[in-house]
Scaffold this motif. Structure first.
Motif, short mmCIF file in Angstrom:
data_model
loop_
_atom_site.label_atom_id
_atom_site.label_comp_id
_atom_site.label_asym_id
_atom_site.label_seq_id
_atom_site.Cartn_x
_atom_site.Cartn_y
_atom_site.Cartn_z
N ASN A 101 0.82 -1.21 0.00
CA ASN A 101 0.00 0.00 0.00
C ASN A 101 0.86 1.26 0.00
N LEU A 102 1.85 1.30 0.87
CA LEU A 102 2.70 2.49 0.98
C LEU A 102 3.44 2.75 -0.32
N SER A 103 3.95 1.70 -0.95
CA SER A 103 4.65 1.88 -2.22
C SER A 103 3.70 2.42 -3.29
N GLY A 104 2.44 1.95 -3.25
CA GLY A 104 1.46 2.46 -4.21
C GLY A 104 1.18 3.93 -4.00
N TYR A 105 1.04 4.34 -2.75
CA TYR A 105 0.84 5.77 -2.46
C TYR A 105 2.03 6.59 -2.95
N GLN A 106 3.22 6.10 -2.68
CA GLN A 106 4.43 6.83 -3.09
C GLN A 106 4.51 6.96 -4.61
N ILE A 107 4.14 5.92 -5.31
CA ILE A 107 4.16 5.98 -6.78
C ILE A 107 3.12 6.99 -7.28
N ARG A 108 1.92 6.97 -6.69
CA ARG A 108 0.89 7.92 -7.10
C ARG A 108 1.35 9.36 -6.83
N LEU A 109 2.15 9.56 -5.78
CA LEU A 109 2.64 10.90 -5.43
C LEU A 109 3.95 11.22 -6.16
N ARG A 110 4.36 10.34 -7.08
CA ARG A 110 5.58 10.50 -7.88
C ARG A 110 6.84 10.46 -7.03
N GLN A 111 6.80 9.72 -5.96
CA GLN A 111 7.98 9.51 -5.10
C GLN A 111 8.55 8.13 -5.43
N TYR A 112 9.09 8.03 -6.63
CA TYR A 112 9.47 6.73 -7.16
C TYR A 112 10.64 6.10 -6.43
N GLN A 113 11.65 6.86 -6.11
CA GLN A 113 12.81 6.29 -5.44
C GLN A 113 12.45 5.79 -4.04
N GLU A 114 11.55 6.51 -3.36
CA GLU A 114 11.11 6.06 -2.04
C GLU A 114 10.43 4.69 -2.14
N ALA A 115 9.62 4.50 -3.19
CA ALA A 115 8.95 3.20 -3.38
C ALA A 115 9.97 2.11 -3.70
N ILE A 116 10.98 2.44 -4.49
CA ILE A 116 12.03 1.47 -4.82
C ILE A 116 12.77 1.05 -3.56
N ASP A 117 13.15 2.02 -2.74
CA ASP A 117 13.88 1.71 -1.50
C ASP A 117 13.02 0.88 -0.54
N LEU A 118 11.72 1.09 -0.57
CA LEU A 118 10.82 0.38 0.33
C LEU A 118 10.64 -1.08 -0.07
N LEU A 119 10.55 -1.34 -1.37
CA LEU A 119 10.22 -2.68 -1.85
C LEU A 119 11.44 -3.56 -2.14
N THR A 120 12.55 -2.96 -2.49
CA THR A 120 13.73 -3.75 -2.88
C THR A 120 14.15 -4.77 -1.82
N PRO A 121 14.16 -4.42 -0.52
CA PRO A 121 14.60 -5.41 0.48
C PRO A 121 13.72 -6.65 0.56
N VAL A 122 12.44 -6.56 0.17
CA VAL A 122 11.55 -7.72 0.29
C VAL A 122 11.34 -8.43 -1.04
N ALA A 123 11.85 -7.87 -2.13
CA ALA A 123 11.69 -8.48 -3.45
C ALA A 123 12.80 -9.49 -3.68
N THR A 124 12.77 -10.56 -2.94
CA THR A 124 13.79 -11.60 -3.00
C THR A 124 13.26 -12.82 -3.74
N ARG A 125 14.15 -13.79 -3.96
CA ARG A 125 13.75 -15.00 -4.66
C ARG A 125 12.70 -15.79 -3.89
N GLU A 126 12.72 -15.65 -2.58
CA GLU A 126 11.77 -16.37 -1.75
C GLU A 126 10.37 -15.76 -1.78
N CYS A 127 10.30 -14.52 -2.19
CA CYS A 127 9.01 -13.83 -2.18
C CYS A 127 8.13 -14.30 -3.34
N ARG A 128 6.91 -14.69 -3.02
CA ARG A 128 5.98 -15.15 -4.04
C ARG A 128 4.82 -14.18 -4.22
N ASN A 129 4.94 -13.00 -3.67
CA ASN A 129 3.88 -11.99 -3.76
C ASN A 129 4.08 -11.18 -5.05
#
Length: 364
Positions: free
Chosen positions: A98-126
């Motif tokens: 949700n937070l990454s979606g809000y950041q993208i809508r507000l054009r805060q793209y780097q903040e969304a990247i920093d937020l999601l990158t740590p959890v976007a691992t090979r183990e993640c199936r979301n």
């Protein structure tokens, strides 16, 4: 130990309203309106509703100019609440989506990247994590990384997901694939030494041949497209472009694509509005767009004048008769009335005369 990425994702979406999801960019807490998805197919929104109530709402979220729109205020408030949870270390994976979606809508793209990158691992199936990350990378200009993350989203795409129907999953996956094809072509163009002029994306392609929005004579025409080119357009082409624009409302090339599909479907008035928006509001400088805009604008003007003339003729037309015209004309009516009056006067005279004779005792 269970995979925390998958487990928290499933838990979060058990009670998720189906209408609150959208392809490419997932903000479960922010309901949005989009094409109608059903087992019978996907139905696009009427253009006026899509432009006014959907697309412009998406653009208002990112607009900081006062007075701020109600939807922007809601997004800012929700974002601040989740940011506070992040600072305390209590942010869940669904919160991150949700937070990454809000950041993208507000054009805060780097903040969304920093937020999601740590959890976007090979183990993640979301798949939503990868989809949002791909969108943030694309809008930040990192097309190669966006392609990689979108491919990961499609790799882990589920056959079932709590809160989503099978029809919705198929639809979102389909639109993701169209977006991936756009990303790959744009990335290839960005690697060219000479920067090409802005051009329409090859979004709809059959056997390696993209659709050309031209008439049977090979030239661009208002309200028309050659039959061979129409066959390259899927039945839900308009809904596909609408869904992509809900995902990427700032993408002017996709908006241009919407105008082309509208014109090909015969909706010249809506196409003219889109082309005007592209040129004057979004400042897209493309020779092909200007040429198409001129052709469509002239056709839309003719259509508007024809509609006005037809309406005027309808307003000035005589009212239909309510029954047969059995009444005589005015002259005949006066003549008949005069004769009738003379007869009545004569009868009255003789009646009065007879009455007086009787009173005088004279025989008639």
């Amino acid at each position: 130990m269970r995979n925390p990425c998958l487990a928290t994702g499933i838990t979060a979406f058990l009670f998720l309203p189906i209408s609150s999801l959208q392809a490419g960019l997932y903000i479960p807490a922010l309901p949005t309106q989009g094409p109608e998805i059903s087992p019978q197919g996907v139905k696009s929104l009427p253009f006026s509703i899509f432009r006014r109530d959907v697309l412009e709402d998406m653009l208002r979220i990112a607009n900081p100019q006062p007075p701020e729109s109600k939807i922007r205020q809601q997004v800012l408030k929700a974002k601040d609440m989740l940011s506070a949870k992040f600072r305390t270390g209590s942010l869940t994976l669904p919160d991150r989506v949700n937070l990454s979606g809000y950041q993208i809508r507000l054009r805060q793209y780097q903040e969304a990247i920093d937020l999601l990158t740590p959890v976007a691992t090979r183990e993640c199936r979301n798949f939503m994590v990868f989809a949002n990350l791909a969108t943030a990378e694309q809008l930040a200009g990192n097309l190669e990384r966006a392609i990689s993350h979108l491919e990961q989203a499609l790799d882990v795409w589920p056959s079932e997901w709590p809160g989503l129907t099978a029809d919705q999953l198929r639809w979102y996956q389909k639109v993701e694939k169209y977006q991936l094809s756009v990303l790959r072509r744009r990335w290839a163009d960005s690697r060219l030494q000479s920067k090409p002029a802005p051009a329409l994306d090859s979004l709809f392609v059959i056997d390696g041949q993209p659709v050309r929005f031209v008439g049977d004579n090979g030239k661009y025409e208002a309200r028309k497209i050659a039959a061979a080119e129409r066959d390259k357009l899927p039945p839900d082409a308009l809904a596909i472009v609408q869904q992509l624009l809900i995902w990427l409302p700032d993408d002017v090339l996709l908006y241009w694509q919407l105008g082309e599909v509208l014109n090909a479907s015969g909706d010249v008035s809506s196409a003219a509005t889109v082309f005007d928006d592209c040129v004057w509001k979004r400042r897209l400088d493309a020779p092909e767009l200007r040429q198409h805009r001129q052709i469509v604008a002239e056709a839309a003007q003719v259509k508007s004048e024809e509609s006005a003339t037809a309406l005027e003729g309808s307003d000035n037309s005589p009212a239909p008769a309510s029954g047969p015209n059995w009444l005589p004309d005015r002259n005949k009516l006066w003549t008949a009335g005069s004769i009738f009056a003379i007869i009545i006067a004569a009868l009255a005279y003789f009646q009065i005369r007879e009455f007086r004779r009787r009173r005088a005792g004279r025989p008639s």
